[in-house]
Scaffold this active site. Structure first.
Site, mmCIF file in Angstrom:
data_model
loop_
_atom_site.group_PDB
_atom_site.id
_atom_site.type_symbol
_atom_site.label_atom_id
_atom_site.label_comp_id
_atom_site.label_asym_id
_atom_site.label_seq_id
_atom_site.Cartn_x
_atom_site.Cartn_y
_atom_site.Cartn_z
ATOM 1 N N HIS A 228 0.886 -1.182 0.000
ATOM 2 C CA HIS A 228 0.000 0.000 0.000
ATOM 3 C C HIS A 228 0.921 1.229 0.000
ATOM 4 C CE1 HIS A 228 -3.477 2.398 0.608
ATOM 5 N NE2 HIS A 228 -3.890 2.003 1.799
ATOM 6 N N HIS A 267 -2.232 -2.109 -10.015
ATOM 7 C CA HIS A 267 -3.232 -1.522 -9.121
ATOM 8 C C HIS A 267 -4.465 -2.390 -9.108
ATOM 9 C CE1 HIS A 267 -5.814 1.378 -7.146
ATOM 10 N NE2 HIS A 267 -4.693 1.943 -6.744
ATOM 11 N N ASP A 318 2.597 5.771 -6.814
ATOM 12 C CA ASP A 318 3.802 5.711 -5.987
ATOM 13 C C ASP A 318 5.087 5.742 -6.807
ATOM 14 O OD1 ASP A 318 2.577 5.648 -3.478
ATOM 15 O OD2 ASP A 318 2.003 3.570 -3.797
HETATM 16 C C1 COA Z 1 -1.086 -3.078 -6.024
HETATM 17 C C2 COA Z 1 -1.186 -4.589 -6.053
HETATM 18 C C3 COA Z 1 -1.113 -5.150 -4.617
HETATM 19 C C4 COA Z 1 -2.532 -4.949 -6.688
HETATM 20 O O1 COA Z 1 -2.574 -6.285 -6.650
HETATM 21 P P1 COA Z 1 -3.781 -7.222 -7.056
HETATM 22 O O2 COA Z 1 -4.942 -6.519 -7.595
HETATM 23 O O3 COA Z 1 -4.019 -8.085 -5.866
HETATM 24 O O4 COA Z 1 -3.127 -7.991 -8.235
HETATM 25 P P2 COA Z 1 -2.207 -9.259 -8.062
HETATM 26 O O5 COA Z 1 -1.158 -9.037 -7.029
HETATM 27 O O6 COA Z 1 -3.127 -10.434 -7.874
HETATM 28 O O7 COA Z 1 -1.527 -9.319 -9.483
HETATM 29 C C5 COA Z 1 -2.105 -9.868 -10.647
HETATM 30 C C6 COA Z 1 -0.965 -10.361 -11.516
HETATM 31 O O8 COA Z 1 -0.102 -9.289 -11.872
HETATM 32 C C7 COA Z 1 1.188 -9.482 -11.310
HETATM 33 N N1 COA Z 1 1.613 -8.223 -10.728
HETATM 34 C C8 COA Z 1 0.834 -7.297 -10.144
HETATM 35 N N2 COA Z 1 1.568 -6.272 -9.727
HETATM 36 C C9 COA Z 1 2.835 -6.577 -10.057
HETATM 37 C C10 COA Z 1 4.043 -5.897 -9.886
HETATM 38 N N3 COA Z 1 4.076 -4.707 -9.278
HETATM 39 N N4 COA Z 1 5.182 -6.465 -10.335
HETATM 40 C C11 COA Z 1 5.144 -7.667 -10.949
HETATM 41 N N5 COA Z 1 4.013 -8.370 -11.136
HETATM 42 C C12 COA Z 1 2.877 -7.825 -10.698
HETATM 43 C C13 COA Z 1 1.011 -10.523 -10.222
HETATM 44 O O9 COA Z 1 2.188 -11.242 -9.987
HETATM 45 C C14 COA Z 1 -0.073 -11.373 -10.827
HETATM 46 O O10 COA Z 1 0.485 -12.178 -11.805
HETATM 47 P P3 COA Z 1 0.042 -13.700 -11.959
HETATM 48 O O11 COA Z 1 -1.417 -13.639 -12.287
HETATM 49 O O12 COA Z 1 0.923 -14.201 -13.032
HETATM 50 O O13 COA Z 1 0.284 -14.319 -10.619
HETATM 51 C C15 COA Z 1 -0.035 -5.202 -6.903
HETATM 52 O O14 COA Z 1 -0.102 -4.708 -8.218
HETATM 53 C C16 COA Z 1 1.310 -4.934 -6.281
HETATM 54 O O15 COA Z 1 1.721 -5.640 -5.372
HETATM 55 N N6 COA Z 1 2.033 -3.862 -6.751
HETATM 56 C C17 COA Z 1 3.289 -3.499 -6.179
HETATM 57 C C18 COA Z 1 3.059 -2.716 -4.891
HETATM 58 C C19 COA Z 1 2.560 -1.326 -5.161
HETATM 59 O O16 COA Z 1 3.063 -0.631 -6.022
HETATM 60 N N7 COA Z 1 1.569 -0.915 -4.347
HETATM 61 C C20 COA Z 1 1.006 0.412 -4.436
HETATM 62 C C21 COA Z 1 -0.393 0.369 -4.935
HETATM 63 S S1 COA Z 1 -1.027 2.011 -5.175
#
Ligand code: COA
Length: 381
Positions: A228, A267, A318
């Site tokens: 987050h 996201h 971010d």
């Molecule tokens: C923001 C976040 C938690 C959203 O996650 P979500 O909706 O739960 O999506 P998921 O984590 O299930 O990701 C879906 C797919 O994309 C991939 N993915 C998502 N964000 C990714 C990232 N930042 N880097 C690499 N792969 C990513 C996941 O590995 C997953 O791949 P898969 O289906 O092959 O396993 C996620 O994108 C993330 O962890 N980002 C990095 C942290 C971040 O920048 N957070 C700030 C948010 S404002």
């Protein structure tokens, strides 16, 4: 989540993805159009034409202020910026190694008791608490930072805005107009964002008829995590690790092969680009060029290109915020606390909205453990 679980429980959405968690009139994310609106106003227009104070007013009072209303609001904010002596003393007593986000929790918990509205839970009292919470956030973060580094806190200057005051209390220098405006616009971008984890946690907290300060402290604790708010700091550390544009492509391809999470990308809500990143990205890169440090923007270009090609993922807010703050000379450990300085406006508005039409938030769990197990006496275990 394994395929079996989602097949077995078709009504269950892991991470509550796509599940409506409540009704709100505060902000709207349009994923298809990559748009974000606060009370119906486009966030890009707010960032360009308003100050953070106007945006905070809009979130709290459900309308943009007139000139007189803004003047009075700024006055109330200025009166509330300075911390009670006891809160400063609590920050002073905290261990130096404490995470800045944990410092903020201490400060707000302590400040609650010195708020004249403490114990009054009507809407007017809650708005007055919110003004104190929003006004003091920058003071808490700047004072906490200076104390952790063995420096004396700097008192807020009542002539300065929230944005200028924060930079002034951090460094002792009043920022120039362009820096103030740019930093101020990042506060607007971070001010509010629907039912994200910290806002939802804040609403859950106040839905028990706890109090607004407890809701804010819950929000701070939830924002701390790297999935987050913590992502902006991790994103900058990643850019520093990459170091130069020439190394960017190999680094990111290696990271993807090794299934690393690339901080600042992806996201839950936006699948075609984060509205805030679309606005902040070009400005962060432009700042780098203007100050003769285009490196981070160049690395960013490569990461953005490869992430889109390989994973279909766009940067979130971010990512540009990280190198924008770095180029403003702000220490990395303060990026998530700055998110708090802005987001307290959104959390406060949500706490007030939740209480206006409250129902205890209490979802159902799907029990997956064993049932009706025969009790085993101690001697037989
Ligand atoms: C923001 C976040 C938690 C959203 O996650 P979500 O909706 O739960 O999506 P998921 O984590 O299930 O990701 C879906 C797919 O994309 C991939 N993915 C998502 N964000 C990714 C990232 N930042 N880097 C690499 N792969 C990513 C996941 O590995 C997953 O791949 P898969 O289906 O092959 O396993 C996620 O994108 C993330 O962890 N980002 C990095 C942290 C971040 O920048 N957070 C700030 C948010 S404002």
């Amino acid at each position: 989540m394994s395929v079996n679980v989602t097949e077995q429980y078709p009504n269950y959405s892991p991470g509550l993805e796509g599940v409506p968690g409540g009704l709100t009139k505060i902000s709207d994310i349009d994923s298809d159009r990559s748009s974000l609106q606060f009370r119906g106003y486009d966030v890009h227009e707010l960032a360009e034409k308003c100050t953070y104070e106007e945006v905070a007013y809009l979130l709290l009072y459900e309308k943009l202020p007139t000139a007189d209303e803004l003047h009075a609001f700024r006055d109330s904010m200025n009166r509330a910026r300075k911390l009670p002596g006891e809160v400063s003393a609590a920050l002073r007593m905290a261990p130096r190694h404490l995470h800045p986000m944990d410092q903020i929790k201490i400060a707000y918990t302590m400040q609650a008791g010195f708020d004249p509205n403490y114990g009054h839970e009507d809407k007017g009292s809650n708005i007055r608490k919110a003004i104190r919470i929003i006004a003091s956030a920058g003071t808490i973060v700047a004072a906490g930072h200076r104390l952790r580094h063995g420096e004396e806190p700097i008192d807020p200057d009542p002539k300065l805005s929230t944005a200028a005051n924060f930079l002034y209390m951090l460094t002792g220098n009043v920022p120039d107009e362009a820096t103030e405006k740019l930093f101020d616009s990042t506060l607007t971008m971070y001010a509010e964002h629907g039912f994200n984890a910290s806002t939802f946690a804040c609403r859950v907290c106040v839905s028990t008829l706890s109090d607004v300060y407890s809701g804010i402290v819950t929000g701070v604790g939830t924002l701390k995590g790297p999935l987050h708010g913590g992502a902006n700091e991790e994103a900058m550390r990643m850019l520093l690790e990459i170091g130069s544009p020439a190394k960017a492509e190999a680094w990111i391809r290696d990271a993807l092969v090794n299934k690393k999470k690339v901080m600042g990308f992806g996201h839950r809500e936006y699948k075609k680009g984060d509205s805030r990143a679309l606005w902040l990205g070009p400005r962060a890169k432009e700042l780098g060029k203007r100050i003769g440090n285009p490196t981070w923007g160049q690395i960013a270009d490569t990461l953005e290109k490869v992430m889109l090609e390989e994973k279909g993922l766009y940067p979130n807010v971010d990512f540009p915020a990280a190198f924008l703050y770095y180029n403003l000379g702000i220490p990395i450990e303060l990026y998530t606390p700055i998110f708090v300085v802005a987001r307290v406006a959104g959390w406060s508005a949500h706490a007030i909205e939740q209480l206006e039409n409250n129902r205890l938030i209490r979802p159902k769990a799907i029990y997956t453990g064993e049932k009706n197990v025969k009790f085993v006496e101690m001697k037989d275990r």
